[in-house]
Design a protein around this motif. Structure first.
Motif, PDB file in Angstrom:
ATOM      1  N   LEU A 131       0.825  -1.199   0.000  1.00 56.63           N
ATOM      2  CA  LEU A 131       0.000   0.000   0.000  1.00 56.63           C
ATOM      3  C   LEU A 131       0.870   1.265   0.000  1.00 56.63           C
ATOM      4  N   ALA A 132       1.968   1.233   0.746  1.00 62.41           N
ATOM      5  CA  ALA A 132       2.867   2.394   0.795  1.00 62.41           C
ATOM      6  C   ALA A 132       3.542   2.631  -0.547  1.00 62.41           C
ATOM      7  N   ILE A 136       4.703   1.193  10.961  1.00 58.43           N
ATOM      8  CA  ILE A 136       5.211   0.376   9.849  1.00 58.43           C
ATOM      9  C   ILE A 136       5.323   1.219   8.583  1.00 58.43           C
ATOM     10  N   LEU A 137       4.312   2.063   8.339  1.00 64.75           N
ATOM     11  CA  LEU A 137       4.347   2.943   7.171  1.00 64.75           C
ATOM     12  C   LEU A 137       5.528   3.911   7.241  1.00 64.75           C
ATOM     13  N   ALA A 138       5.796   4.440   8.429  1.00 63.17           N
ATOM     14  CA  ALA A 138       6.920   5.370   8.592  1.00 63.17           C
ATOM     15  C   ALA A 138       8.254   4.675   8.346  1.00 63.17           C
ATOM     16  N   VAL A 139       8.375   3.430   8.820  1.00 62.47           N
ATOM     17  CA  VAL A 139       9.603   2.666   8.574  1.00 62.47           C
ATOM     18  C   VAL A 139       9.806   2.462   7.077  1.00 62.47           C
ATOM     19  N   VAL A 184      12.985   3.788   4.814  1.00 59.41           N
ATOM     20  CA  VAL A 184      13.814   2.910   3.981  1.00 59.41           C
ATOM     21  C   VAL A 184      13.767   3.360   2.530  1.00 59.41           C
ATOM     22  N   LEU A 185      12.585   3.771   2.057  1.00 56.21           N
ATOM     23  CA  LEU A 185      12.428   4.229   0.678  1.00 56.21           C
ATOM     24  C   LEU A 185      13.257   5.477   0.416  1.00 56.21           C
ATOM     25  N   TYR A 186      13.188   6.447   1.313  1.00 57.66           N
ATOM     26  CA  TYR A 186      13.947   7.683   1.131  1.00 57.66           C
ATOM     27  C   TYR A 186      15.454   7.430   1.212  1.00 57.66           C
ATOM     28  N   TYR A 187      15.850   6.527   2.094  1.00 60.13           N
ATOM     29  CA  TYR A 187      17.275   6.204   2.188  1.00 60.13           C
ATOM     30  C   TYR A 187      17.765   5.540   0.904  1.00 60.13           C
TER      31      TYR A 187
END
Length: 388
Positions: A75-76, A143-146, A150-153
């Motif tokens: 979903l993210a 979980i969405l924030a994690v 990870v995506l931005y990193y």
């Protein structure tokens, strides 16, 4: 060399497996922590639930969230929270957090009710759903924030890799441009010399044409290489000096002082020719009796030291000793050295103690195999940073 798309797919598959292991490990640790917390809470209560029940409830709770985590990741990914999509996707995630949270709690109660009977009453189900809603939604958003972190990193690392690739490509383009500046410059000077000899010494002019063709053939063979072994560079400069010897005859005296174990080390391709041309044109050719050109190479402390010295006038910076003009070769060589080695190099133009001018260059001493290992290590570093 394997296909880049295949490598990318394999990397994504490996990253996916690693991610699943991390999710499993995280919720496994959370289950253990939950058991200890519940045990500590009920330790002082006379009619506390048995430890086996606490373990069962914690495991069911963590397993259900472990199964829900990939769904939240999907979903993210499908509805990313970015600047352009924040307004549209934020309400969707609020809805998703409600559905996933309530769904998790309903399923958990479904597995927990049989274990809690007969003391469990159905009205507690509705009370539990209402009172635990905020907690379930909070887990979703954590979980969405994690995932977002990870995506931005990953995008940050990808940007760094792309910037490094662009920097390398830019450096290669600059080096190629600098090198191409030298070749026409040398060719123009040599053709001018041949033209001046046609009416005076036609035999020498013909000999220079033959040697020029050999020199140009050798130059074209090495066009795509930025670095060559010192041995090849010396062979190359000898072809050039044969042309100059035809012109100056006994007025040009060449001396070599080369340490034998330095021949394998890499030097910039076409390094010596512009320096030697500069030495002959602005130094030796100005002397009625000619002069000496000395090329010396030494190795020490992990560096390769290269010296090109010639008889002639001194540098213009020393007004008591005369004047000396430098051509395009010096500026071009400095630029190439900076592009190839950064701060790990030095270029010094100074007066020669034996009368004349000397160029002193220092670069890292490395062979072709060492250079390959260094490039391979940098590639692995970039790949690791990208995977991180």
């Amino acid at each position: 060399m394997y296909d880049a798309e295949l490598a990318w797919n394999l990397q994504r598959e490996q990253d996916g497996r690693s991610g699943m292991w991390l999710v499993t490990l995280f919720w496994g640790v959370m289950a253990i922590v939950s058991v200890f917390q519940a045990y500590s809470f009920y330790a002082g209560i006379p009619e506390s639930p048995p430890v086996s029940l606490l373990i069962y409830l914690a495991i069911v709770f963590s397993v259900l969230w472990a199964l829900a985590t990939p769904l939240i990741f999907v979903l993210a990914t499908r509805f990313p929270l970015e600047r352009q999509t924040l307004t549209a996707h934020l309400p969707l995630h609020l809805l998703f957090s409600l559905l996933v949270g309530v769904g998790h709690r309903v399923i958990w109660l479904h597995f927990s009710v049989p274990a809690l009977q007969p003391s469990f009453r159905m009205q507690w189900v509705w009370t539990d759903l209402v009172t635990s809603f905020e907690d379930q939604a909070m887990v979703y958003w954590v979980i969405l924030a994690v995932h977002q972190g990870v995506l931005y990193y990953g995008k940050y690392q990808e940007g760094k890799q792309r910037a490094a690739q662009l920097e390398t490509q830019l450096m290669q383009a600059q080096l190629a441009g600098l090198k191409m500046q030298l070749q026409p410059h040398f060719l123009f000077n040599t053709l001018h010399t041949i033209h001046s000899l046609l009416d005076v010494r036609s035999d020498h002019a013909s000999e220079m044409i033959v040697r020029l063709s050999e020199f140009l053939r050798h130059s074209l063979e090495n066009t795509g290489e930025q670095e060559v072994s010192l041995e090849r560079e010396l062979d190359f400069i000898e072809l050039y000096l044969e042309i100059e010897r035809t012109r100056f005859e006994e007025r040009l005296r060449v001396e070599y002082e080369i340490e034998a174990d330095t021949l394998q080390y890499l030097v910039p391709n076409f390094l010596l020719q512009p320096l030697v041309e500069n030495a002959v044109r602005h130094g030796i050719s100005q002397l009625p009796r000619g002069g000496t050109l000395r090329i010396s190479v030494f190795q020490g402390n992990g560096n390769l030291s290269i010296f090109v010295a010639n008889s002639g006038s001194f540098l213009s910076s020393d007004p008591l000793r005369g004047t000396r003009r430098t051509g395009i070769g010096v500026a071009n060589t400095k630029a190439r050295l900076r592009a190839l080695y950064g701060d790990n190099q030095s270029f010094l133009l100074r007066n020669w103690s034996e009368g004349g001018v000397e160029v002193a260059i220092q670069i890292p001493a490395r062979t072709a195999s060492e250079n390959f290992e260094q490039l391979e290590g940098e590639t692995l570093t970039h790949e690791s940073a990208y995977r991180g």
